[in-house]
Design a protein around this motif. Structure first.
Motif, PDB file in Angstrom:
ATOM      1  N   ASN A 129       0.795  -1.218   0.000  1.00  0.00           N
ATOM      2  CA  ASN A 129       0.000   0.000   0.000  1.00  0.00           C
ATOM      3  C   ASN A 129       0.834   1.277   0.000  1.00  0.00           C
ATOM      4  O   ASN A 129       0.276   2.364   0.018  1.00  0.00           O
ATOM      5  N   ARG A 130       2.136   1.185   0.001  1.00  0.00           N
ATOM      6  CA  ARG A 130       2.975   2.398  -0.011  1.00  0.00           C
ATOM      7  C   ARG A 130       2.892   3.071  -1.379  1.00  0.00           C
ATOM      8  O   ARG A 130       2.988   2.426  -2.412  1.00  0.00           O
ATOM      9  N   LYS A 131       2.704   4.395  -1.359  1.00  0.00           N
ATOM     10  CA  LYS A 131       2.616   5.168  -2.598  1.00  0.00           C
ATOM     11  C   LYS A 131       3.614   6.305  -2.520  1.00  0.00           C
ATOM     12  O   LYS A 131       3.943   6.779  -1.440  1.00  0.00           O
ATOM     13  N   GLY A 132       4.065   6.785  -3.691  1.00  0.00           N
ATOM     14  CA  GLY A 132       4.979   7.916  -3.733  1.00  0.00           C
ATOM     15  C   GLY A 132       6.200   7.602  -4.575  1.00  0.00           C
ATOM     16  O   GLY A 132       6.305   6.558  -5.206  1.00  0.00           O
TER      17      GLY A 132
END
Length: 143
Positions: free
Chosen positions: A7-10
């Protein structure tokens, strides 16, 4: 733990550094081109002003047979009535100017004078240089 990583975004730090480096390179190429745009515009204005005054001087001489002066071109006179050949006398823009001569070579002039004048032959000048002098010059200098 596995669910948290998905779920990590960026963006990563490397991606951000690459984008900043590309923007820096593009700015380094573009900024010098825009810096000379003002000088080129100032030179084009000077040449256009001299051409306009030259045309007005030729029209004045053709109508009256008298060598023009700044007052004759700007304000009209008894011979021409109230019609002036130049609506208002242009003012040169002071500072560095780039003018392309007849050989398409860019010459840098430093415009210091505050007005265009008319010489004894009825030709408009800037610091005693006519449009022909500017366009045939091989080196720049002060105006």
């Amino acid at each position: 733990m596995k669910n948290f990583i998905k779920n990590r975004k960026g963006f990563t730090l490397v991606e951000l550094v690459v984008v900043i480096a590309i923007l820096g390179i593009l700015a380094g190429i573009a900024i010098p081109r825009f810096m000379s745009a003002t000088e080129t515009a100032r030179g084009a204005k000077t040449v256009a002003d001299l051409r306009t005054l030259e045309s007005a001087a030729v029209m004045y001489y053709a109508k009256t047979g008298v060598v023009p002066t700044k007052d004759n071109l700007e304000n009209g006179n008894a011979t021409l009535g109230t019609t002036a050949l130049v609506a208002s006398w242009p003012v040169p823009a002071s500072g560095k100017a780039i003018i392309k001569n007849n050989a398409n070579k860019e010459l840098t002039w430093d415009i210091k004078t505050t007005e265009y004048t008319i010489d004894a032959d009825g030709r408009p000048t800037i610091n005693e240089k006519t449009i022909d002098d500017l366009l045939q010059a091989t080196t720049g200098g002060d105006l």
